[in-house]
Enzyme design. Structure first.
Site, PDB file in Angstrom:
ATOM      1  N   SER A 122      31.916  43.177  35.591  1.00 42.34           N
ATOM      2  CA  SER A 122      30.485  43.099  35.294  1.00 42.34           C
ATOM      3  C   SER A 122      29.769  42.109  36.205  1.00 42.34           C
ATOM      4  O   SER A 122      28.582  42.263  36.467  1.00 42.34           O
ATOM      5  CB  SER A 122      30.273  42.623  33.857  1.00 42.34           C
ATOM      6  OG  SER A 122      30.833  43.525  32.961  1.00 42.34           O
ATOM      7  N   HIS A 143      30.776  50.061  38.226  1.00 47.29           N
ATOM      8  CA  HIS A 143      30.489  49.352  36.972  1.00 47.29           C
ATOM      9  C   HIS A 143      30.071  50.335  35.882  1.00 47.29           C
ATOM     10  O   HIS A 143      28.965  50.874  35.918  1.00 47.29           O
ATOM     11  CB  HIS A 143      29.391  48.308  37.231  1.00 47.29           C
ATOM     12  CG  HIS A 143      29.063  47.479  36.045  1.00 47.29           C
ATOM     13  ND1 HIS A 143      27.785  47.100  35.731  1.00 47.29           N
ATOM     14  CD2 HIS A 143      29.854  46.954  35.073  1.00 47.29           C
ATOM     15  CE1 HIS A 143      27.807  46.380  34.632  1.00 47.29           C
ATOM     16  NE2 HIS A 143      29.038  46.279  34.209  1.00 47.29           N
ATOM     17  N   GLU A 155      27.172  52.015  37.880  1.00 46.08           N
ATOM     18  CA  GLU A 155      26.579  51.407  39.073  1.00 46.08           C
ATOM     19  C   GLU A 155      27.669  51.346  40.148  1.00 46.08           C
ATOM     20  O   GLU A 155      28.684  50.675  39.943  1.00 46.08           O
ATOM     21  CB  GLU A 155      26.076  49.999  38.770  1.00 46.08           C
ATOM     22  CG  GLU A 155      24.893  49.966  37.819  1.00 46.08           C
ATOM     23  CD  GLU A 155      24.483  48.551  37.428  1.00 46.08           C
ATOM     24  OE1 GLU A 155      23.294  48.307  37.260  1.00 46.08           O
ATOM     25  OE2 GLU A 155      25.373  47.682  37.270  1.00 46.08           O
ATOM     26  N   ASN A 194      22.143  44.590  34.631  1.00 48.89           N
ATOM     27  CA  ASN A 194      22.321  43.279  34.011  1.00 48.89           C
ATOM     28  C   ASN A 194      21.279  42.270  34.485  1.00 48.89           C
ATOM     29  O   ASN A 194      20.965  41.324  33.765  1.00 48.89           O
ATOM     30  CB  ASN A 194      23.740  42.747  34.232  1.00 48.89           C
ATOM     31  CG  ASN A 194      24.702  43.373  33.233  1.00 48.89           C
ATOM     32  OD1 ASN A 194      24.291  43.807  32.158  1.00 48.89           O
ATOM     33  ND2 ASN A 194      25.970  43.444  33.583  1.00 48.89           N
TER      34      ASN A 194
HETATM   35  N1  LIG Z   1      33.085  44.936  27.604  1.00 53.76           N
HETATM   36  C1  LIG Z   1      32.023  45.344  28.285  1.00 53.76           C
HETATM   37  O1  LIG Z   1      30.934  45.594  27.717  1.00 53.76           O
HETATM   38  C2  LIG Z   1      32.113  45.549  29.770  1.00 53.76           C
HETATM   39  C3  LIG Z   1      31.173  46.382  30.398  1.00 53.76           C
HETATM   40  C4  LIG Z   1      31.282  46.648  31.760  1.00 53.76           C
HETATM   41  C5  LIG Z   1      32.299  46.048  32.486  1.00 53.76           C
HETATM   42  N2  LIG Z   1      33.186  45.209  31.875  1.00 53.76           N
HETATM   43  C6  LIG Z   1      34.252  44.633  32.707  1.00 53.76           C
HETATM   44  O2  LIG Z   1      35.448  45.354  32.491  1.00 53.76           O
HETATM   45  C7  LIG Z   1      36.570  44.499  32.636  1.00 53.76           C
HETATM   46  C8  LIG Z   1      37.422  44.570  31.384  1.00 53.76           C
HETATM   47  O3  LIG Z   1      36.622  44.208  30.284  1.00 53.76           O
HETATM   48  P1  LIG Z   1      37.031  44.589  28.791  1.00 53.76           P
HETATM   49  O4  LIG Z   1      35.837  44.295  27.965  1.00 53.76           O
HETATM   50  O5  LIG Z   1      37.671  45.926  28.773  1.00 53.76           O
HETATM   51  O6  LIG Z   1      38.131  43.460  28.526  1.00 53.76           O
HETATM   52  P2  LIG Z   1      39.321  43.445  27.447  1.00 53.76           P
HETATM   53  O7  LIG Z   1      39.610  42.005  27.220  1.00 53.76           O
HETATM   54  O8  LIG Z   1      39.002  44.343  26.301  1.00 53.76           O
HETATM   55  O9  LIG Z   1      40.535  44.111  28.259  1.00 53.76           O
HETATM   56  C9  LIG Z   1      41.133  43.525  29.362  1.00 53.76           C
HETATM   57  C10 LIG Z   1      42.555  44.059  29.435  1.00 53.76           C
HETATM   58  O10 LIG Z   1      43.135  43.599  30.661  1.00 53.76           O
HETATM   59  C11 LIG Z   1      44.510  43.368  30.394  1.00 53.76           C
HETATM   60  N3  LIG Z   1      45.050  42.535  31.470  1.00 53.76           N
HETATM   61  C12 LIG Z   1      44.953  41.210  31.665  1.00 53.76           C
HETATM   62  N4  LIG Z   1      45.596  40.856  32.800  1.00 53.76           N
HETATM   63  C13 LIG Z   1      46.075  42.001  33.341  1.00 53.76           C
HETATM   64  C14 LIG Z   1      46.816  42.314  34.518  1.00 53.76           C
HETATM   65  N5  LIG Z   1      47.191  41.346  35.365  1.00 53.76           N
HETATM   66  N6  LIG Z   1      47.144  43.597  34.751  1.00 53.76           N
HETATM   67  C15 LIG Z   1      46.771  44.587  33.890  1.00 53.76           C
HETATM   68  N7  LIG Z   1      46.082  44.353  32.755  1.00 53.76           N
HETATM   69  C16 LIG Z   1      45.739  43.080  32.494  1.00 53.76           C
HETATM   70  C17 LIG Z   1      44.545  42.743  29.014  1.00 53.76           C
HETATM   71  O11 LIG Z   1      45.826  42.870  28.429  1.00 53.76           O
HETATM   72  C18 LIG Z   1      43.469  43.565  28.301  1.00 53.76           C
HETATM   73  O12 LIG Z   1      44.029  44.693  27.655  1.00 53.76           O
HETATM   74  C19 LIG Z   1      36.017  43.105  32.933  1.00 53.76           C
HETATM   75  O13 LIG Z   1      36.014  42.908  34.329  1.00 53.76           O
HETATM   76  C20 LIG Z   1      34.584  43.178  32.412  1.00 53.76           C
HETATM   77  O14 LIG Z   1      33.716  42.335  33.119  1.00 53.76           O
HETATM   78  C21 LIG Z   1      33.134  44.959  30.533  1.00 53.76           C
END
Ligand SMILES: NC(=O)c1ccc[n+]([C@@H]2O[C@H](COP(=O)([O-])OP(=O)(O)OC[C@H]3O[C@@H](n4cnc5c(N)ncnc54)[C@H](O)[C@@H]3O)[C@@H](O)[C@H]2O)c1
Length: 296
Positions: A122, A143, A155, A194
């Protein structure tokens, strides 16, 4: 020339990655979902099945389509196995630069030479990650929005080194996944949505912290006056309060400007573990119907 994706790898099976992988399988693409946690992978598959069964119940998806999609989706805790022979990777691991750079360095070793490596981050820009690989022109931001199975926007952001072919291939893949992508010709923190949202949320916190109105009234005003489906505080609960908190902390650590520090109402909730809908409490308490505003 745009790349035709035959095998997709999604790494990180949390809120985002689990559903992005499901989109791949629903689009008929052989998709591998990777995470370091076996439990997380199991939870991802269970959640995805629940979500799709609701679609089947509503007549929006055929049961055969559901089974066909699950037939194309496999999970593994081995990144080498997940990325071997794939032509596109979408990384959705924890939002920490050093973790993402390490994952990209590994992906660079395992994925096909022609493979594109996209990050769903993000706030981190692909230029902060691309030089961890030997293929910076094949790295970009892609994104998605939460929840990816529902939200149409993606995006696609060109980093300093991203080639036009890479950006076009990411746009094409997003369309194949049934999304409606927009292209950012250059990267900047917060990308597009954002940044606009940040302006609204900053103003909402200013109004709250200066005692002008309660957060529930600010939410109501945005819903009723701007036709937003959710007010800024409801939306923060929906996305997870830790996401906004960590992003603000990171900016504050860089600039040191007091106005960049996480607002008090956000910090107190995150510090006591009230992270929004995912923990059942944030600005609102979701154990009641309708949800009730929480105290600081
Ligand atoms: N939650 C949102 O609204 C949102 C929206 C858009 C983008 N994002 C982005 O998406 C990404 C993930 O966010 P999320 O909300 O799904 O997080 P989350 O915490 O739900 O999931 C992250 C996952 O990554 C795993 N992980 C950690 N280290 C790892 C590694 N080395 N190899 C493989 N897996 C690993 C964890 O076990 C976990 O399951 C982030 O970069 C976040 O900025 C989040």
């Amino acid at each position: 020339m745009t790349l035709y994706v035959e095998k997709l790898c999604v790494t990180g099976a949390g809120q985002m990655g689990s559903q992005i992988a499901m989109l791949g399988a629903l689009a008929g693409i052989e998709t591998r979902l990777h995470d370091i946690s076996e439990e997380q992978l199991e939870a991802a598959m269970t959640q995805n099945r629940k979500h799709l069964l609701r679609r089947v119940a509503k007549g929006k998806l055929h049961a055969d389509e559901l089974e066909a999609a699950f037939g194309l989706l496999t999970t593994t805790t081995e990144l080498a196995a997940a990325a071997d022979g794939v032509d596109f990777v979408i990384e959705a691991v924890t939002e920490r630069l050093e973790v993402k750079r390490a994952v990209f360095a590994e992906l660079d070793r395992y994925a096909l030479d022609r493979a594109i490596l996209a990050t769903n981050s993000s706030y981190l820009m692909s230029s902060q990650i691309a030089d961890a690989t030997q293929r910076p022109s094949q790295v970009c931001n892609m994104h998605f929005f939460y929840p990816p199975l529902v939200m149409k926007l993606v995006e696609v952001v060109k980093g300093e080194a991203t080639s036009t072919e890479t950006a076009e291939s990411a746009m094409t893949l997003a369309r194949r996944l049934g999304r409606e992508p927009v292209l950012l010709h250059k990267e900047l923190p917060g990308f597009l949505v954002n940044r606009v949202l940040r302006a609204i949320v900053d103003e909402a916190y200013y109004l709250l912290e200066s005692g002008v109105a309660s957060f529930e009234d600010i939410d109501a005003a945005c819903r009723l006056g701007l036709n937003h489906p959710l007010g800024p505080f409801q939306l923060s609960d929906f996305s997870g309060l830790d996401i906004g908190y960590n992003a603000r902390r990171e900016i504050f650590e860089r600039t040191g400007r007091p106005e960049d520090a996480p607002p008090r109402a956000l910090a107190v909730r995150v510090e006591r573990g009230d992270l929004g809908r995912k923990t059942g409490r944030g600005f609102y308490d979701y154990s009641t119907t309708p949800p009730t505003p929480t105290e600081d």
